[in-house]
Design a protein around this motif. Structure first.
Motif, PDB file in Angstrom:
ATOM      1  N   VAL A   1       0.852  -1.197   0.742  1.00  0.00           N
ATOM      2  CA  VAL A   1       0.223  -0.163  -0.079  1.00  0.00           C
ATOM      3  C   VAL A   1       1.114   0.986  -0.133  1.00  0.00           C
ATOM      4  CG1 VAL A   1      -2.532  -0.832   0.486  1.00  0.00           C
ATOM      5  CG2 VAL A   1      -0.327   0.209   2.586  1.00  0.00           C
TER       6      VAL A   1
ATOM      7  N   LYS B   1      -4.323   8.000  -2.919  1.00  0.00           N
ATOM      8  CA  LYS B   1      -2.662   7.411  -1.889  1.00  0.00           C
ATOM      9  C   LYS B   1      -2.887   7.645  -0.733  1.00  0.00           C
ATOM     10  CE  LYS B   1       1.136   9.233  -4.084  1.00  0.00           C
ATOM     11  NZ  LYS B   1       2.614  10.497  -4.014  1.00  0.00           N
ATOM     12  N   TRP B   2      -2.529   6.172   0.061  1.00  0.00           N
ATOM     13  CA  TRP B   2      -2.614   6.101   1.726  1.00  0.00           C
ATOM     14  C   TRP B   2      -1.910   7.251   2.287  1.00  0.00           C
ATOM     15  CZ3 TRP B   2      -7.598   4.634   2.772  1.00  0.00           C
ATOM     16  CH2 TRP B   2      -8.411   3.713   1.395  1.00  0.00           C
TER      17      TRP B   2
ATOM     18  N   GLU C   1       2.318   9.233   2.307  1.00  0.00           N
ATOM     19  CA  GLU C   1       2.656   9.897   1.293  1.00  0.00           C
ATOM     20  C   GLU C   1       4.516   8.654   1.620  1.00  0.00           C
ATOM     21  OE1 GLU C   1       3.139  12.387  -1.135  1.00  0.00           O
ATOM     22  OE2 GLU C   1       0.811  12.327  -0.355  1.00  0.00           O
TER      23      GLU C   1
ATOM     24  N   VAL D   1       1.224   5.820   9.655  1.00  0.00           N
ATOM     25  CA  VAL D   1       0.450   5.283   8.795  1.00  0.00           C
ATOM     26  C   VAL D   1       1.245   4.323   8.287  1.00  0.00           C
ATOM     27  CG1 VAL D   1      -1.051   5.485   6.972  1.00  0.00           C
ATOM     28  CG2 VAL D   1      -0.407   7.421   7.859  1.00  0.00           C
TER      29      VAL D   1
ATOM     30  N   LEU E   1       1.426   1.432  11.119  1.00  0.00           N
ATOM     31  CA  LEU E   1       0.273   1.543  11.898  1.00  0.00           C
ATOM     32  C   LEU E   1      -0.287  -0.099  10.418  1.00  0.00           C
ATOM     33  CD1 LEU E   1      -0.946   4.212  14.011  1.00  0.00           C
ATOM     34  CD2 LEU E   1       0.437   3.060  14.857  1.00  0.00           C
ATOM     35  N   THR E   2      -0.123   0.676   9.445  1.00  0.00           N
ATOM     36  CA  THR E   2      -0.280  -0.417   8.982  1.00  0.00           C
ATOM     37  C   THR E   2       0.013  -1.564   8.860  1.00  0.00           C
ATOM     38  OG1 THR E   2      -1.468   1.618   7.412  1.00  0.00           O
ATOM     39  CG2 THR E   2      -1.137  -0.512   6.205  1.00  0.00           C
TER      40      THR E   2
END
Lengths: 344, 153
Positions: free
Chosen positions: A238, A260-261, A263, A273, A276-277
Motif C-alpha cells: 500500500v 494515496k494512503w 506519502e 501510517v 500502523l498499517t
C-alpha cells in the motif's frame, strides 16, 4: 543437545535421495561469529551447515522468495525445499501454509528445537563485551552460552544476551516438522509472555505518544522491516504503488485523484501510517520472529507493535498465529462472545 | 453601507472554539438509514460529522481509519448494524474484531482512545444517531484538535 552432524546428515540424505531440490540452512558467516543463511543443493555441501545461537534469521522468508521466483519462471521447479527451522520459523511456515501460500508437500521442515535457550541478540553481546566481538558463540548447557574471545573463553548466562523474543518465547520447539532434532521445550520462564508489550502499556498516554512520536520521527522508511518479514509477501504494498506509477505523461488531475494512503516522505505522520498499517496487516499472522526489530537501522522497537496485537489476539480471541493449520485466520473468523462493550 | 457580515468577520473576536471534524463511516443498510431518519425527523445535532456511506461496516479497512486521521480528522466513527442484523449476515462481526484491534493499536501508540469510536445504530434509531454524534462532537471539542497523526503539509 542438538548435534549439528544430525542436521547435516539429514540434509545430505534428503538431497541424495532427491526428495528436495535444496535445503535452506545456516553456514558460518564471514563476519565474526555470526552465522549466515545459505542454500545448499548438493549433498557434499551439507557439511557446511552449522547450528549455534547466532542462527538468527527466519528462513521462511526464502521459501516466500523461492515461491515468487518460481511463479515468474517459465520452467518452474516445483520439487520441495528443505528448511532448517527453529520454533518461530516453523510457526512462520505454518502461517504461510494456513494462507495457502504453498502446499504442505512443497516444504520439508527440518525442525531444530532451541531447547532451553534460543538465539543471541548481537547488540546485547556488543554491550556485554564493550564492543569486542566474539569469534565463536556456542550453546553451553541448558541455560547458558559459551563465548570464545581472543583472550579465552567465557561463560554467560543465557538471560543476559538472549534476544528479547526468545526471552518471551512460548514454543521453542517447532510444532510443525517432518523431522525434529533436540528436546521439545515450551515456555522457558525467562520472562512472562508479552512482557515487553505489557510494560509499554503501563506508561501513560502522553509518555507512550512521546516515545512513539520519537520512533516514527526516526524512521528512514528504508523498508528493511518489510523486506525481511516472511509475512510481508504482497507483490504490491500500500505504501508504494507499482501498478499506478507516476509517469511523465501522468496529468496533474490524474495525480490528484489517485488514492494515496500515505506519502513516501519519511515524516512522522506518514511513517506512523506505514508502521500502523504494517502492524494491523500482521495481526494474527506475526509469529514473533523479531526480524523486523533486528534489521531496523534506527532501532525502532517494531516488535512491540506486533506483540501487542498478538497479546490482544491471544487474550481476547484465544488465537495464536501458526498454532493450528486448520484454523481460520484471526480476521476472517469471529465468535459471538468477541468484545462488544467498546461499541456504543 | 457596510455589510454586517463583513464587519463581524473582521472585528477582533474571542478565540474561536475548535470545530472538530469527524469522519463517520456508516453502513448503507442501518446507520445511513438511521441518519436519514434523524434528518427527516428534524432532530437537531451538530453538523461536524462527515458521513461516508459504505456498503457494510465489515468493509471498513483499518487503512480508512488511519488515513482519516492522517488527513486531519479529529475523530473517526464506524457505525453499522446491530450484531445479528447485518445485511450480509456477518459483516459487522468481522468489523468488530478488526476494529477492536485498530482501537487497541491506536491506544497503544498514545492516541486519545476517545478519538476512535464504533457504534451500532439501526435504521429505526434516528435519535441514537443524533445522540452518538452530539456526544462525539462534545468530547472532541473538549479534547481539542488532533495533531498526533495529522500530516504536516
Amino acid at each position: 543437545m542438538v548435534k549439528v552432524e544430525d542436521i547435516q546428515q539429514c540434509a545430505a540424505g534428503l538431497l541424495e535421495k532427491g526428495q528436495v531440490k535444496s535445503v535452506l540452512g545456516f553456514r558460518r558467516g564471514t563476519a565474526g561469529a555470526m552465522a549466515e543463511p545459505c542454500t545448499i543443493t548438493e549433498a557434499a555441501e551439507a557439511g557446511t551447515l552449522v547450528w549455534d545461537p547466532t542462527c538468527l534469521n527466519n528462513l521462511a522468508l526464502y521459501l516466500v522468495k523461492d515461491r515468487k521466483q518460481q511463479a515468474a519462471s517459465k520452467t518452474p521447479d516445483i520439487r520441495p525445499i528443505g528448511i532448517v527451522a527453529k520454533g518461530c520459523d516453523s510457526r512462520a511456515v505454518a502461517v504461510l501454509l494456513q494462507e495457502n501460500y504453498f502446499k504442505r508437500e512443497e516444504v520439508f521442515v527440518i525442525g531444530v528445537s532451541c531447547e532451553g535457550t534460543g538465539v543471541i541478540d548481537p547488540k546485547k553481546v556488543a554491550t556485554l563485551l564493550k564492543g569486542r566481538s566474539p569469534s565463536r558463540v556456542e550453546f553451553d548447557g541448558a541455560d547458558g552460552f559459551k563465548l570464545t574471545l581472543r583472550g579465552g573463553e567465557m561463560q554467560v548466562p543465557a538471560r543476559e544476551i538472549l534476544a528479547d523474543r526468545c526471552l518471551e518465547c512460548r514454543a521453542a520447539s517447532p510444532a510443525l516438522n517432518d523431522v525434529v532434532f533436540g528436546e521439545p521445550s515450551g515456555e522457558r520462564g525467562y520472562a512472562t509472555p508479552f512482557h515487553a508489550a505489557k510494560e509499554a502499556l503501563g506508561a501513560s498516554e502522553t509518555e507512550r505518544w512521546a516515545a512513539w512520536e520519537h520512533h516514527f520521527d526516526r524512521c528512514l522508511r528504508c523498508f528493511a522491516c518489510r523486506s525481511v518479514c516472511p509475512m510481508c509477501y504482497c507483490p504490491e504494498c500500500v505504501v508504494d504503488s507499482t501498478s499506478f506509477v507516476i509517469e511523465p505523461q501522468t496529468s496533474a488531475e490524474e495525480k490528484a485523484n489517485r488514492i494515496k494512503w500515505c506519502e513516501r516522505s519519511p515524516n512522522t505522520s506518514e511513517s506512523a501510517v506505514y508502521h500502523l498499517t504494517r502492524a494491523i496487516h500482521l495481526a494474527g499472522r506475526c509469529v514473533d520472529c523479531g526480524e523486523c526489530e533486528r534489521v531496523c537501522p534506527v532501532n525502532i522497537p517494531l516488535r512491540l507493535l506486533n506483540t501487542m496485537l498478538e497479546m490482544e489476539a491471544f487474550e481476547m480471541f484465544h488465537y495464536q498465529a501458526g498454532h493450528d493449520l486448520s484454523q481460520a485466520s484471526l480476521l476472517s473468523s469471529f465468535r459471538d462472545e468477541d468484545p462488544n462493550s467498546f461499541i456504543r | 453601507m457596510s455589510n454586517p457580515s463583513q464587519t463581524t468577520a473582521t472585528a477582533p473576536t474571542a478565540p474561536q472554539e475548535h470545530e472538530p471534524r469527524i469522519v463517520a463511516f456508516q453502513c448503507k443498510w442501518c446507520t445511513s438509514a438511521g441518519s436519514d431518519l434523524a434528518g427527516v425527523s428534524r432532530i437537531q445535532y451538530p453538523a461536524n460529522a462527515v458521513p461516508i456511506q459504505v456498503m457494510c461496516s465489515g468493509m471498513v479497512s483499518p487503512m480508512y481509519v488511519l488515513s482519516a486521521f492522517n488527513k486531519g480528522a479529529d475523530g473517526v466513527l464506524v457505525s453499522g448494524c446491530h450484531p445479528g442484523d447485518c445485511h450480509y449476515m456477518k459483516g459487522n462481526f468481522f468489523a468488530r474484531r478488526k476494529l477492536y484491534l485498530v482501537q487497541k493499536l491506536l491506544q497503544f501508540i498514545g492516541l486519545e482512545s476517545d478519538r476512535f469510536r464504533m457504534s451500532w445504530i439501526s435504521a429505526a434509531e434516528g435519535t441514537k444517531y443524533a445522540q452518538v454524534i452530539s456526544d462525539f462532537v462534545r468530547d472532541m471539542k473538549a479534547l481539542g484538535p488532533q495533531r498526533k497523526l495529522k500530516a504536516k503539509r
